[in-house]
Design a protein around this motif. Structure first.
Motif, PDB file in Angstrom:
ATOM      1  N   UNK A  15     -22.061  30.110  53.862  1.00 44.05           N
ATOM      2  CA  UNK A  15     -21.099  29.568  52.900  1.00 44.05           C
ATOM      3  C   UNK A  15     -20.282  30.688  52.257  1.00 44.05           C
ATOM      4  N   UNK A  16     -20.930  31.795  51.936  1.00 44.97           N
ATOM      5  CA  UNK A  16     -20.209  32.926  51.345  1.00 44.97           C
ATOM      6  C   UNK A  16     -19.163  33.453  52.320  1.00 44.97           C
ATOM      7  N   UNK A  17     -19.541  33.646  53.570  1.00 45.38           N
ATOM      8  CA  UNK A  17     -18.602  34.169  54.563  1.00 45.38           C
ATOM      9  C   UNK A  17     -17.464  33.191  54.834  1.00 45.38           C
ATOM     10  N   UNK A  18     -17.760  31.898  54.831  1.00 50.55           N
ATOM     11  CA  UNK A  18     -16.756  30.907  55.211  1.00 50.55           C
ATOM     12  C   UNK A  18     -15.847  30.495  54.053  1.00 50.55           C
ATOM     13  N   UNK A  19     -16.228  30.834  52.824  1.00 49.82           N
ATOM     14  CA  UNK A  19     -15.464  30.388  51.663  1.00 49.82           C
ATOM     15  C   UNK A  19     -15.206  31.531  50.685  1.00 49.82           C
ATOM     16  N   UNK A  20     -14.561  32.618  51.136  1.00 49.34           N
ATOM     17  CA  UNK A  20     -14.377  33.766  50.240  1.00 49.34           C
ATOM     18  C   UNK A  20     -13.528  33.457  49.017  1.00 49.34           C
ATOM     19  N   UNK A  21     -12.662  32.440  49.107  1.00 49.86           N
ATOM     20  CA  UNK A  21     -11.815  32.096  47.958  1.00 49.86           C
ATOM     21  C   UNK A  21     -12.382  30.928  47.160  1.00 49.86           C
ATOM     22  N   UNK A  22     -13.530  30.422  47.566  1.00 48.39           N
ATOM     23  CA  UNK A  22     -14.098  29.262  46.897  1.00 48.39           C
ATOM     24  C   UNK A  22     -14.942  29.644  45.694  1.00 48.39           C
ATOM     25  N   UNK A  23     -15.604  28.663  45.131  1.00 47.41           N
ATOM     26  CA  UNK A  23     -16.512  28.881  44.011  1.00 47.41           C
ATOM     27  C   UNK A  23     -17.809  29.471  44.544  1.00 47.41           C
ATOM     28  N   UNK A  24     -18.016  30.753  44.296  1.00 43.18           N
ATOM     29  CA  UNK A  24     -19.223  31.432  44.763  1.00 43.18           C
ATOM     30  C   UNK A  24     -20.079  31.870  43.578  1.00 43.18           C
ATOM     31  N   UNK A  25     -20.004  31.095  42.522  1.00 39.64           N
ATOM     32  CA  UNK A  25     -20.839  31.366  41.357  1.00 39.64           C
ATOM     33  C   UNK A  25     -22.304  31.104  41.699  1.00 39.64           C
ATOM     34  N   UNK A  56     -21.785  38.504  47.336  1.00 39.00           N
ATOM     35  CA  UNK A  56     -20.416  37.976  47.324  1.00 39.00           C
ATOM     36  C   UNK A  56     -19.411  39.119  47.301  1.00 39.00           C
ATOM     37  N   UNK A  57     -19.632  40.110  46.451  1.00 33.50           N
ATOM     38  CA  UNK A  57     -18.715  41.249  46.357  1.00 33.50           C
ATOM     39  C   UNK A  57     -18.675  42.030  47.669  1.00 33.50           C
TER      40      UNK A  57
END
Length: 278
Positions: A15-25, A56-57
């Motif tokens: 999910x982190x790799x596929x959604x870099x602009x999403x909500x990754x809180x 995430x960073x």
């Protein structure tokens, strides 16, 4: 139960790799893992050795570094495409991780692939040696697409290893690269993210075994961010090989990663690039 946590870890990393602009809180990633915020973070840190925020960073900045090298996109656009709300925030995070500002990283000669027909002196030089490498295997998963995105596959492999408490059997990390990025569409590039296991260790279920190139090999020692490996390959194939009198075999390139991007500054990353010779 171990497989349940393994599945959750892989789901979150994907999910982190596929959604870099999403909500990754932390709350959002806990929802993806289907666990409470508190317990999920403890599991993630224990299994990966980094916090969710650090993961995430790392993913966002690695993608940004690749875009700085591979594209001419404006830095403002790159910042947005990797999930940063402003160029200032992206630049601060990038400098903290890479030691230079994004524009300086883009301009650094050792971070750029040379022109197709440069003068020999335009290539950065890297230490090279010829050696004999014994036969061995990698256990891992295949990846298709941009080589700089193979980190997603490596995170999937390490999640399996961590969930099954197999780190004592791991002896190293390597990647196989089957195609030339200059002649194959990015979406079709084939690679393999793998780990070397101790002799006699069984391959975990769900992971594949691949033979690594062996025998007479040329090994180039590279130090620096993975985004700069394109320039290193240009030197190996454009300068060293024509002058060496050697011929390369029909085998994939092997990259052996000698330290860990999770706890090593990008400029200190060490990679051995190995090509099988005839």
């Amino acid at each position: 139960m171990a497989n349940t946590y393994e599945d959750r870890m892989i789901r979150v990393l994907d999910y982190i790799f596929d959604n870099p602009t999403g909500d990754l809180s932390l709350d959002a990633l806990a929802d993806v893992a289907a666990m409470s915020r508190f317990h999920w973070h403890r599991v993630f840190v224990a299994m990966t050795g980094e916090t969710c925020a650090q993961a995430v960073r790392r993913v966002r900045l690695a993608r940004g570094a690749g875009m700085l090298v591979q594209t001419d996109d404006r830095i403002e656009d790159i910042a947005k495409n990797v999930g940063y709300g402003s160029i200032q925030a992206f630049s601060r995070a990038f400098r903290a991780a890479y030691g230079v500002a994004p524009d300086q990283f883009r301009q650094r000669g050792d971070m750029r692939s040379p022109l197709l027909k440069p003068n020999v002196g335009d290539y950065p030089m890297f230490p090279v040696e010829i050696t004999q490498t014994p036969a061995c295997k990698l256990v891992g998963v295949p990846h298709t697409g941009n080589y700089l995105e193979i980190g997603k596959a490596f995170d999937r492999v390490t999640a399996v290893i961590a969930a099954r408490n197999l780190w004592p059997d791991v002896r190293g990390m390597g990647g196989l690269y089957y195609d030339d990025p200059a002649s194959v569409d990015e979406a079709s590039l084939r690679s393999f993210a793998g780990l070397y296991l101790a002799d006699g260790a069984a391959a975990p279920d769900g992971l594949e075994l691949r033979d690594a190139p062996s025998g007479k090999m040329v090994v180039m020692h590279y130090k620096g961010p993975y985004a700069g490996l394109a320039a290193a390959y240009q030197y190996l194939f454009g300068v060293w090989l024509p002058q060496s009198g050697e011929e390369i075999a029909d085998a994939p390139a092997l990259e052996v990663y000698l330290n860990n991007p999770r706890d090593t500054a990008p400029d200190e990353l060490l990679t051995d690039v190995s090509i099988q010779l005839k």
